[in-house]
Design an enzyme around this catalytic site. Structure first.
Site, mmCIF file in Angstrom:
data_model
loop_
_atom_site.group_PDB
_atom_site.id
_atom_site.type_symbol
_atom_site.label_atom_id
_atom_site.label_comp_id
_atom_site.label_asym_id
_atom_site.label_seq_id
_atom_site.Cartn_x
_atom_site.Cartn_y
_atom_site.Cartn_z
ATOM 1 N N HIS A 1 -6.393 19.096 -11.027
ATOM 2 C CA HIS A 1 -5.965 19.348 -12.410
ATOM 3 C C HIS A 1 -4.452 19.551 -12.406
ATOM 4 O O HIS A 1 -3.896 20.094 -11.447
ATOM 5 C CB HIS A 1 -6.602 20.613 -12.985
ATOM 6 N N ASP B 1 0.689 25.693 -6.001
ATOM 7 C CA ASP B 1 0.999 24.265 -6.168
ATOM 8 C C ASP B 1 0.579 23.442 -4.943
ATOM 9 O O ASP B 1 0.867 23.813 -3.809
ATOM 10 C CB ASP B 1 2.491 24.077 -6.433
ATOM 11 N N HIS B 2 -0.102 22.330 -5.224
ATOM 12 C CA HIS B 2 -0.582 21.400 -4.194
ATOM 13 C C HIS B 2 -1.547 22.056 -3.205
ATOM 14 O O HIS B 2 -1.583 21.692 -2.025
ATOM 15 C CB HIS B 2 0.587 20.720 -3.468
ATOM 16 N N HIS C 1 -9.827 21.715 -7.056
ATOM 17 C CA HIS C 1 -10.862 22.743 -6.990
ATOM 18 C C HIS C 1 -12.256 22.113 -7.086
ATOM 19 O O HIS C 1 -12.417 20.920 -7.316
ATOM 20 C CB HIS C 1 -10.669 23.816 -8.080
ATOM 21 N N CYS D 1 -16.622 19.278 -12.842
ATOM 22 C CA CYS D 1 -15.911 20.189 -11.931
ATOM 23 C C CYS D 1 -16.760 20.575 -10.723
ATOM 24 O O CYS D 1 -16.304 21.291 -9.843
ATOM 25 C CB CYS D 1 -15.404 21.429 -12.676
ATOM 26 N N HIS E 1 -11.512 17.755 -6.948
ATOM 27 C CA HIS E 1 -10.747 16.932 -7.892
ATOM 28 C C HIS E 1 -9.564 17.767 -8.335
ATOM 29 O O HIS E 1 -9.560 18.993 -8.199
ATOM 30 C CB HIS E 1 -11.612 16.540 -9.103
HETATM 31 NI NI NI Z 1 -12.150 20.918 -12.637
#
Ligand code: NI
Length: 135
Positions: free
Chosen positions: A42, A80-81, A15, A34, A40
């Site tokens: 998480h 997911d992904h 995100h 962020c 990047h």
């Molecule tokens: Ni973040």
């Protein structure tokens, strides 16, 4: 007598937090790491709590295998992904913060569960940062 059954799950997603109507300096100041322009990832962990009564016939509050399937279909398969900003329509105009993500997860699971059940979601964005939403 009321109990809560929990199921843990996780998904990995990328995100970026930013506002188009703010300049780079303000975005960086407010959203910090962020705000990284190239996104990047998480490793999101979450716990789904379903509150209700024990069915005397089965001894179950809820069939946890069914709950597992609902979580997979509604949350894991959906998030997911993924790049949350680019792939998830709900986040086209909304920042994918852990607060907004937990509300999305709650809304998707709520639709699949009997209204007699209470629903609570705890979402970890990092091992130390988490949010709880009960609706
Ligand atoms: Ni973040």
């Amino acid at each position: 007598m009321s109990l809560t059954v929990y199921r843990k799950s996780h998904f990995n997603a990328a995100h970026r937090l930013y506002r188009n109507d703010w300049d780079d300096k303000k975005n960086k100041a407010v959203f910090g790491k962020c705000n990284n322009p190239n996104y990047h990832g998480h490793n999101y962990e979450f716990e789904v709590g379903v509150t209700g009564d024990i069915n005397p016939e089965t001894g179950f509050l809820i069939d946890i295998e069914k709950l597992k399937t609902i979580i997979k279909e509604e949350v894991e398969d959906y998030l997911d992904h993924k790049n949350l900003n680019l792939d998830i329509p709900e986040f086209k105009e909304l920042n994918p913060t852990m607060e907004n993500i937990v509300v999305l997860i709650w809304n998707k699971l709520r639709k699949r569960l009997n209204s007699n059940y209470g629903l609570s979601i705890k979402l970890f964005e990092t091992p130390r940062n988490f949010v709880i939403y009960n609706g």
